[in-house]
Design an enzyme around this catalytic site. Sequence first.
Site, PDB file in Angstrom:
ATOM      1  N   ASP A 143       4.204  11.237  -7.970  1.00 29.21           N
ATOM      2  CA  ASP A 143       4.371  11.701  -6.589  1.00 29.21           C
ATOM      3  C   ASP A 143       5.661  12.518  -6.478  1.00 29.21           C
ATOM      4  OD1 ASP A 143       4.439  11.623  -3.550  1.00 29.21           O
ATOM      5  OD2 ASP A 143       2.756  10.274  -3.909  1.00 29.21           O
ATOM      6  N   HIS A 219       7.459  11.147   0.837  1.00 28.58           N
ATOM      7  CA  HIS A 219       6.073  10.869   0.487  1.00 28.58           C
ATOM      8  C   HIS A 219       5.971   9.880  -0.672  1.00 28.58           C
ATOM      9  CE1 HIS A 219       1.949  11.740  -0.970  1.00 28.58           C
ATOM     10  NE2 HIS A 219       1.697  12.141   0.255  1.00 28.58           N
ATOM     11  N   SER A 550      -3.360   9.837   1.194  1.00 30.69           N
ATOM     12  CA  SER A 550      -2.191   9.512   0.375  1.00 30.69           C
ATOM     13  C   SER A 550      -1.742   8.076   0.603  1.00 30.69           C
ATOM     14  CB  SER A 550      -1.023  10.448   0.711  1.00 30.69           C
ATOM     15  OG  SER A 550      -1.183  11.703   0.121  1.00 30.69           O
TER      16      SER A 550
END
Length: 765
Positions: A143, A219, A550
Amino acid sequence: MDTKLNLCVVLTLVSIQSHLHFIEAATSNVYIVYMGEKKNDDPAITKMSHYKMLSDMLGSKEAAKSSMLYSYKHGFSGFAARLTESQAKEIEAFPGVVQVIPNRIHKLHTTRSWEFMGINGHSPENLLTRSNMGEGVIIGVIDSGVWPESESFNDKGMSPIPSRWKGICQEGELFNSSNCNKKLIGARWFIKGILDQNQTSVNISNGEDILSARDSSGHGTHTASTAAGNFVENANYEGLATGLARGGAPRAHLAVYKVCWSFGPGGCTDADLLKAFDKAIQDGVDILSVSIGNSIPLFSYLDQRNSIAIGSFHATANGITVACSAGNDGPTAMTVENTAPWIITVAATTIDRAFPTAITLGNNRTLWGQSVDTRMHNHGFTGITFSDRIAVNASDDSALGCKRGSLNATLAAGKIILCFSQSSTQSIFSAAISVAEAGGVGLIFAQYRADGLDSCHFIPCIKVDYEVGTQILSYIRKSRSPIAKLGIPKTDIGKWLSPRVADFSARGPSSISPAVLKPDIAAPGVDIVAAYIPFGAERTSGYALMSGTSMSCPHVAGITTLIKSVHKNWSPAAIRSALVTTASQTGSHGSNIAEEGSTRKAADPFDIGGGLVNPNRAVDPGLIYDAETDDYVKFLCGAGFSSKSVSGLTKTNVNCAKNRLNELNLNLPSITIPYLKRKVTVSRKVTNVGAVDSVYKSMVQAPQGVKMKVEPRILRFNETNQILPFKVTFFSTGKVYGDYRFGSLIWRDPNHIVRIPVSVRAILV
């Protein structure tokens, strides 16, 4: 991205020239030279062979060293190098080279969700208890990095780092080896591919990103803590969704691989992704969570531009289960990404939590929307107006959706503004900026039904549907001096019909392999609270609400970790089967899980695969549909790939003429028939993982317009035979053509219900 949070990490960092000292030639680009399975188990020998190939073509060892970015030498063989177009074509003809392709950019696609799925740790039969919370298992997260100081990555109660772990805690800007511990046991970062793609250096002095495994977007921190964050008391987002935060496997170890970057256009390149997969295989991870995707149209599974399919194939061949996000381009059909049959592809659903916020009008009527803005509220009544009434230019409709620059600042000042989104892509966040710039003090944003809430930061904003928005507009039109008061959001749990498929969650069927059902499974992915990078005036490590597939992907990665803890020898296919065959099709109130596309309907397999993941049932599935690497190889042959290309992937001599498998017969925990003319027979086999002498009876729910026949109808297992085959024959009745219809096949014993989804499209020609 899954969030509109406007964050800026302003950091003054040293020059990166000591780390990156190459200068790109105008005519060269990064190409990936893929050579399939490695021929030698010694990585040093493999790397030497890469340098020799490159130096033979470029003329010197020095030129090869300057050209090469990465050598892939652990999970598979190949390298990324800076080449001209003619050099790329030349090296493709070298012996052992499967494919040469240019580097591309990919996109990035909690306090309540685990309790919602029944994993709260209070029962000895609970999967969290049975698995010892994932102790000893290693989850790799590919990620945007990690914020290691987050309390979610503390190592209280963690077991020692497994002796089989071979990874490192790679140092870099604002990141050193002390940032790792018994929870966060590894961190690596890969940037060469994105630097070359952008033809630029990282301008880190402006806070665009950080040259290390440290996360600058939030994220990666969010997904990593969702999968395996440790226990954190009283976690919340601005006072909302308060509770005990933890990941799915709070005692599992974490390894982070940063491949996604925020500078320039941002993204995650093939070269960096493949290197992350290669290193994760070498390091010894057990599970991989990858919330990254391609764009439609999809590339084939043997095309290096589909680096996630290639990397995950080698990971799966090494016994690593890979979970990927389905993508966020729903509710349109055929938008699902990460469709390779060896990947667990995860859709997103809502949970039973909402943040209702009152809107009180001057006529004493109270209407309700949702918001996560708890600050900056003027608690009294103030003027309210419709954006179209205060347009700078009355001749166009840009003010309806409060586009920037469309509002008259004199008329907007001090008022709450009601705006109507004109498309599903318009954003409440951008509307809030427009209202704030015009001097407005609050926003009510009426829009198409869209899941996920965003904080507006500048002013309080409340999201409403068109019905509520129209009722507010009616009051404004009827009143001489309309006024309103915006309430403060509150957290409501357990009162909302759920789950529902998130509107953004990408839908099947797969555009590249219609016979492979995707997505496989669904998990919570709307308004998930998890760790985040520091933000706000206090600059303390915090938590944030984020939405997207996600967020659903690491939920499944966490659950997969728990199952792996209990069943250490299960293959990735066995784990995927257990998840799919035990999933739920009904919600918390007993009604069918719904999805909302053009109209609301019951969710079908193209929305949720097998259904909403049910962790406690998945650990004891009764039967599993297993598959090995050789099955996927035969599938690729049956899908029309040549012997040469499949051999290149596996580095074995594959004869597709003799090892071809009908795509319909890959032993998946689902059956999808995209083209049924009159009659088709599909083969499957199941492995008994329950009581030795189990007896299962079949039950079918045939799709409309189709008849199903199962042979044999009863499966009897004994000590010598724990794997049994069966066949399902589908007959078209000739009454319904042209679209998919859905059903199911169930094997049942007194203790288990083993269900697989069935999707069939009958055709005339």
